[in-house]
Write a protein that holds these residues in place. Structure first.
Motif, mmCIF file in Angstrom:
data_model
loop_
_atom_site.group_PDB
_atom_site.id
_atom_site.type_symbol
_atom_site.label_atom_id
_atom_site.label_comp_id
_atom_site.label_asym_id
_atom_site.label_seq_id
_atom_site.Cartn_x
_atom_site.Cartn_y
_atom_site.Cartn_z
ATOM 1 N N VAL A 38 0.860 -1.181 0.000
ATOM 2 C CA VAL A 38 0.000 0.000 0.000
ATOM 3 C C VAL A 38 0.894 1.228 0.000
ATOM 4 O O VAL A 38 1.923 1.257 0.667
ATOM 5 N N ARG A 39 0.488 2.230 -0.774
ATOM 6 C CA ARG A 39 1.275 3.467 -0.849
ATOM 7 C C ARG A 39 0.395 4.673 -0.540
ATOM 8 O O ARG A 39 -0.636 4.872 -1.201
ATOM 9 N N ASN A 40 0.833 5.455 0.434
ATOM 10 C CA ASN A 40 0.160 6.710 0.762
ATOM 11 C C ASN A 40 0.806 7.890 0.035
ATOM 12 O O ASN A 40 0.153 8.875 -0.253
ATOM 13 N N GLN A 41 2.118 7.781 -0.198
ATOM 14 C CA GLN A 41 2.847 8.756 -1.009
ATOM 15 C C GLN A 41 3.692 7.977 -2.019
ATOM 16 O O GLN A 41 4.049 6.829 -1.779
ATOM 17 N N ALA A 42 4.027 8.643 -3.108
ATOM 18 C CA ALA A 42 4.816 7.981 -4.150
ATOM 19 C C ALA A 42 6.282 7.893 -3.741
ATOM 20 O O ALA A 42 6.846 8.852 -3.194
ATOM 21 N N ALA A 43 6.878 6.726 -3.981
ATOM 22 C CA ALA A 43 8.314 6.521 -3.733
ATOM 23 C C ALA A 43 8.727 5.257 -4.475
ATOM 24 O O ALA A 43 7.884 4.516 -4.984
ATOM 25 N N GLY A 44 10.034 5.028 -4.507
ATOM 26 C CA GLY A 44 10.585 3.765 -4.996
ATOM 27 C C GLY A 44 10.098 3.368 -6.376
ATOM 28 O O GLY A 44 10.100 4.156 -7.324
ATOM 29 N N SER A 45 9.667 2.097 -6.463
ATOM 30 C CA SER A 45 9.369 1.534 -7.790
ATOM 31 C C SER A 45 8.187 2.225 -8.467
ATOM 32 O O SER A 45 8.103 2.245 -9.696
ATOM 33 N N GLU A 80 6.274 12.042 -9.199
ATOM 34 C CA GLU A 80 7.269 12.697 -8.358
ATOM 35 C C GLU A 80 7.287 12.089 -6.958
ATOM 36 O O GLU A 80 6.216 11.841 -6.384
ATOM 37 N N GLU A 81 8.485 11.855 -6.413
ATOM 38 C CA GLU A 81 8.587 11.289 -5.067
ATOM 39 C C GLU A 81 7.887 12.197 -4.066
ATOM 40 O O GLU A 81 8.047 13.421 -4.109
ATOM 41 N N GLY A 82 7.083 11.606 -3.206
ATOM 42 C CA GLY A 82 6.403 12.360 -2.151
ATOM 43 C C GLY A 82 4.990 12.786 -2.527
ATOM 44 O O GLY A 82 4.255 13.279 -1.673
ATOM 45 N N ALA A 83 4.599 12.616 -3.796
ATOM 46 C CA ALA A 83 3.242 13.009 -4.204
ATOM 47 C C ALA A 83 2.213 12.210 -3.385
ATOM 48 O O ALA A 83 2.362 10.994 -3.212
#
Ligand code: UDP
Length: 241
Positions: free
Chosen positions: A97-104, A112-115
């Motif tokens: 599960v992702r709450n913010q964008a990161a990694g793969s 963008e990382e952190g979106a």
């Protein structure tokens, strides 16, 4: 359970944990080692104290999840680096599960990382180092027999329940739960949360500074890996022994 079942032979050794049989077929002992790996086992190092920190971190989180009504395989800690767990039939899928964008996700979709991701995403990956843990979907899971539709629906439901509980716990301690990976198994016909929850399998950022406090410190060579895990633990009130 009355008495702790005695530790028997090693069943198998994973990348960071070893699993031992016990005299009771329903229970296993997990030993958290100091080995730390990334990139599907291509980068491996020993990090002093990591085994004990992750064992105790995991015990804290699994206990909080159980208090929130989410069944986990965790029974109790047996030593600084060992825990007694239910012996489950593991489902070979990782639920992310992702709450913010990161990694793969950033690499794959150019985000963008952190979106902020609203609603949070849910992804499945096949546990297979040789294939590089490829992303798969529910149709693959059924066709290849990794999990039924009903099991996946339950894993998804539980994974989002975990998100609600843990986002609040980390937020109250000044951190963002950016993303995380869960693994489930079947125990007496129920889908139960297994494996571990530690900074090895999630991304945690300081809310104010956005400093990375998780395994990305290892993946990106930022240093102070276990020290950061301890900072996270101390903020949550864990006293490591
Ligand atoms: N993760 C994990 N084990 C894996 C792959 C991912 O614990 O084999 C965790 C990872 O720590 C992160 C989340 O799952 O918290 C999402 O990882 P991602 O897909 O972004 O992969 P990565 O960038 O780590 O290769």
């Amino acid at each position: 359970m009355k008495d702790t079942p005695k530790k028997l032979d090693e069943l198998y050794a994973g990348k960071a944990k070893s699993v031992f049989k016990t005299e009771d077929a329903d229970y296993l002992i997990l030993e958290f080692r100091d080995d730390t790996s990334a990139f599907d086992g291509k980068q491996v190092e020993q990090l002093d104290r990591k085994g004990r920190v992750n064992n105790q971190f995991n015990a804290f989180i699994m206990t909080r999840l159980a208090e929130a009504g989410i069944e986990t395989h965790f029974e109790k800690t047996l030593s600084a680096t060992e825990s007694l767990v239910k012996h489950m039939q593991m489902i070979p899928l990782e639920c992310v599960v992702r709450n913010q964008a990161a990694g793969s996700l950033c690499r794959r979709l150019g985000v963008e990382e952190g979106a902020d991701l609203v609603p949070p995403t849910f992804e499945l990956f096949l546990k297979d180092d040789a294939l590089g843990d490829p992303m798969v979907n529910e149709s693959h899971a059924q066709t290849f027999g990794w999990a039924s539709q009903e099991q996946i629906s339950r894993m998804r439901e539980l994974t989002f329940q975990v998100n609600e509980v843990l986002k609040q716990i980390f937020d109250a301690a000044g951190m963002m739960l950016v993303d995380y990976k869960l693994e489930f198994g079947v125990f007496k016909d129920r889908i139960v949360l297994g494996d571990e929850f530690s900074p090895d399998g999630c991304r945690l950022w300081d809310k104010e500074t956005k400093e990375k406090l998780d395994k990305d410190r290892f993946r990106q060579g930022l240093g102070s890996v276990v020290e950061s895990y301890e900072v996270v633990g101390h903020r949550l009130g864990i006293e490591f022994v």
